[in-house]
Design a protein around this motif. Structure first.
Motif, PDB file in Angstrom:
ATOM      1  N   UNK A 245     -76.012  66.359 -25.457  1.00  0.00           N
ATOM      2  CA  UNK A 245     -75.147  66.158 -26.397  1.00  0.00           C
ATOM      3  C   UNK A 245     -74.594  64.914 -26.515  1.00  0.00           C
ATOM      4  N   UNK A 246     -74.654  64.044 -25.451  1.00  0.00           N
ATOM      5  CA  UNK A 246     -74.149  62.484 -25.384  1.00  0.00           C
ATOM      6  C   UNK A 246     -74.803  61.895 -26.521  1.00  0.00           C
ATOM      7  N   UNK A 247     -75.833  62.258 -27.064  1.00  0.00           N
ATOM      8  CA  UNK A 247     -76.880  61.505 -27.963  1.00  0.00           C
ATOM      9  C   UNK A 247     -76.689  61.959 -29.434  1.00  0.00           C
ATOM     10  N   UNK A 248     -75.604  62.924 -29.555  1.00  0.00           N
ATOM     11  CA  UNK A 248     -75.276  63.389 -30.977  1.00  0.00           C
ATOM     12  C   UNK A 248     -74.762  62.409 -31.958  1.00  0.00           C
ATOM     13  N   UNK A 249     -73.856  61.612 -31.500  1.00  0.00           N
ATOM     14  CA  UNK A 249     -72.985  60.654 -32.098  1.00  0.00           C
ATOM     15  C   UNK A 249     -74.050  59.479 -32.831  1.00  0.00           C
ATOM     16  N   UNK A 250     -75.192  59.169 -31.833  1.00  0.00           N
ATOM     17  CA  UNK A 250     -76.096  58.207 -32.458  1.00  0.00           C
ATOM     18  C   UNK A 250     -76.972  58.736 -33.243  1.00  0.00           C
ATOM     19  N   UNK A 251     -77.361  60.229 -33.292  1.00  0.00           N
ATOM     20  CA  UNK A 251     -77.944  61.041 -34.145  1.00  0.00           C
ATOM     21  C   UNK A 251     -77.460  61.053 -35.513  1.00  0.00           C
ATOM     22  N   UNK A 252     -75.942  61.318 -35.339  1.00  0.00           N
ATOM     23  CA  UNK A 252     -75.105  61.682 -36.619  1.00  0.00           C
ATOM     24  C   UNK A 252     -75.261  60.200 -37.248  1.00  0.00           C
ATOM     25  N   UNK A 253     -75.125  59.081 -36.641  1.00  0.00           N
ATOM     26  CA  UNK A 253     -74.644  57.616 -37.243  1.00  0.00           C
ATOM     27  C   UNK A 253     -76.066  57.248 -37.778  1.00  0.00           C
ATOM     28  N   UNK A 254     -77.475  57.640 -37.051  1.00  0.00           N
ATOM     29  CA  UNK A 254     -78.553  57.306 -37.655  1.00  0.00           C
ATOM     30  C   UNK A 254     -79.104  58.303 -38.775  1.00  0.00           C
ATOM     31  N   UNK A 255     -78.412  59.072 -39.151  1.00  0.00           N
ATOM     32  CA  UNK A 255     -79.046  60.415 -39.839  1.00  0.00           C
ATOM     33  C   UNK A 255     -79.423  59.971 -41.444  1.00  0.00           C
ATOM     34  N   UNK A 256     -78.642  59.007 -41.885  1.00  0.00           N
ATOM     35  CA  UNK A 256     -78.761  58.465 -43.463  1.00  0.00           C
ATOM     36  C   UNK A 256     -78.127  59.218 -44.413  1.00  0.00           C
ATOM     37  N   UNK A 257     -77.066  59.876 -43.885  1.00  0.00           N
ATOM     38  CA  UNK A 257     -76.127  60.877 -44.776  1.00  0.00           C
ATOM     39  C   UNK A 257     -74.762  60.771 -44.166  1.00  0.00           C
ATOM     40  N   UNK A 258     -73.745  61.104 -45.059  1.00  0.00           N
ATOM     41  CA  UNK A 258     -72.406  60.965 -44.383  1.00  0.00           C
ATOM     42  C   UNK A 258     -72.285  62.255 -43.677  1.00  0.00           C
ATOM     43  N   UNK A 259     -71.880  62.182 -42.440  1.00  0.00           N
ATOM     44  CA  UNK A 259     -71.825  63.393 -41.713  1.00  0.00           C
ATOM     45  C   UNK A 259     -70.735  63.248 -40.659  1.00  0.00           C
ATOM     46  N   UNK A 260     -69.766  64.326 -40.644  1.00  0.00           N
ATOM     47  CA  UNK A 260     -68.639  64.521 -39.924  1.00  0.00           C
ATOM     48  C   UNK A 260     -68.872  65.324 -38.765  1.00  0.00           C
ATOM     49  N   UNK A 261     -68.765  64.801 -37.245  1.00  0.00           N
ATOM     50  CA  UNK A 261     -68.959  65.409 -36.225  1.00  0.00           C
ATOM     51  C   UNK A 261     -67.804  66.073 -35.377  1.00  0.00           C
TER      52      UNK A 261
END
Length: 367
Positions: A245-261
């Motif tokens: 779960x600690x890697x979720x922020x990096x996953x969201x930042x690199x997803x290429x779409x605007x995402x709210x976590x």
């Protein structure tokens, strides 16, 4: 104690009992010397497995002074079933024959008589019979052991053949990944880098930088996968650290779409649960990027009543999707992973034209 471990002492006890019966029939109680020798011979059979030659020697006095020869024949059989010295067995047969023909204390033999010759042949045959039987048992035991070794060697050869075929298939797959997939991803990274340098628009530069960064990460993962495949048959290759779960922020930042976590789950969830949540969010964002261009997404992970619920919702696309290749196995894999952990995955369109993927798992990772 199982039956196999009881079989040996029971057989020894039966042989001793048969020897005592032989003593009771053939030796009179008023003959202390013969009775003592016969009893020693009978009870010495308890030593026949550990000291077969000594056991046979202990039975010879009974053969010399009496007609109680069962213990000596049993000892001779045991010796023949354990030893491979045929010369020693021939000597033992000869000694038994001489002792059995001797009428103690008289040591004279009259071979001019036909009866003496017949007795000699009969006694020698009587001594040779347990020897032949013991050698036959020994040969059978050796054959069984050799058959077991051959079967084990055949199974090992079959395993080596299967491993060799698997290693060749993995090597071929590694070559294909290295020569085709890695080459194409490298071209994507190069072209994205050129676009990043040459573009004037800031959004284009940012998109090109994202493409280049993801391409480089993909190349690193491909190289590691190729090394794992090529290392088959050698030392085990350590896999890269599994996501949490600690890697979720990096996953969201690199997803290429605007995402709210949004997440309120504890950090001590089991690793299997954390990996399942990560892979679910990864798959949902990948599908949104591929099939819903221009969308925005919301990732909501919460913990309630001993269960963890991860929901990924994206809005309707603002551009028509590009025709990209897909094996359509992503959701199937997510459902299988969730089922193994006692959870479930649901997915479907929303009322506003978007899409929602929901994962629900027990917090302990078990049903």
């Amino acid at each position: 104690m199982n039956l196999r471990r009881l079989r040996a002492p029971l057989l020894d006890a039966a042989l001793v009992a048969a020897s005592l019966l032989d003593v009771w029939v053939k030796v009179h109680i008023d003959e202390p010397l013969r009775l003592s020798c016969a009893l020693v011979a009978a009870f010495s059979l308890f030593l026949r497995r550990r000291r077969p030659l000594l056991t046979f020697l202990l039975t010879l006095p009974a053969v010399l002074v009496s007609d109680a020869v069962f213990a000596a024949l049993a000892a001779l059989y045991t010796l023949a079933s354990f030893t491979r010295h045929r010369t020693m067995l021939a000597v033992c047969v000869t000694v038994f024959t001489i002792c059995d023909m001797t009428n103690w204390p008289s040591l004279s033999y009259d071979f001019a008589k036909t009866a003496t010759v017949i007795t000699l042949g009969y006694t020698a045959a009587t001594a040779a019979a347990p020897v032949f039987l013991g050698q036959l048992v020994q040969a059978r035991r050796d054959l069984s052991r050799q058959l077991a070794e051959i079967s084990e060697a055949r199974d090992h050869k079959r395993l080596l053949t299967a491993q060799s075929v698997l290693a060749k298939e993995r090597a071929q797959l590694a070559r294909e990944m290295h020569d085709v997939v890695s080459h194409q991803v490298s071209l994507i990274a190069v072209r994205a880098g050129a676009l990043q340098v040459g573009a004037q628009d800031a959004d284009v530069k940012e998109a090109a930088a994202t493409i280049r960064r993801l391409s480089v990460q993909t190349l690193d993962e491909l190289r590691h996968m190729v090394s794992v495949l090529r290392a088959s048959g050698g030392r085990p290759t350590e896999l890269t650290p599994q996501p949490s779960l600690a890697d979720l922020h990096r996953l969201v930042d690199n997803s290429g779409i605007e995402t709210e976590l949004r997440t309120d789950v504890p950090d001590d969830l089991p690793p299997t649960v954390q990996r399942a949540i990560y892979r679910t969010v990864q798959e949902a964002l990948t599908n949104a990027r591929k099939h819903a261009p221009g969308t925005t997404a919301t990732v909501h992970i919460r913990h309630h009543d001993g269960a963890v619920r991860a929901t990924v919702t994206n809005t309707a696309p603002t551009h028509p999707p590009l025709p990209l290749p897909s094996a359509h196995h992503g959701l199937v894999g997510l459902r299988q992973r969730a089922a193994l952990l006692g959870g479930s995955v649901t997915a479907g369109p929303t009322a506003d034209g978007g899409y929602e993927l929901c994962l629900e798992l027990p917090a302990e990772g078990r049903p």
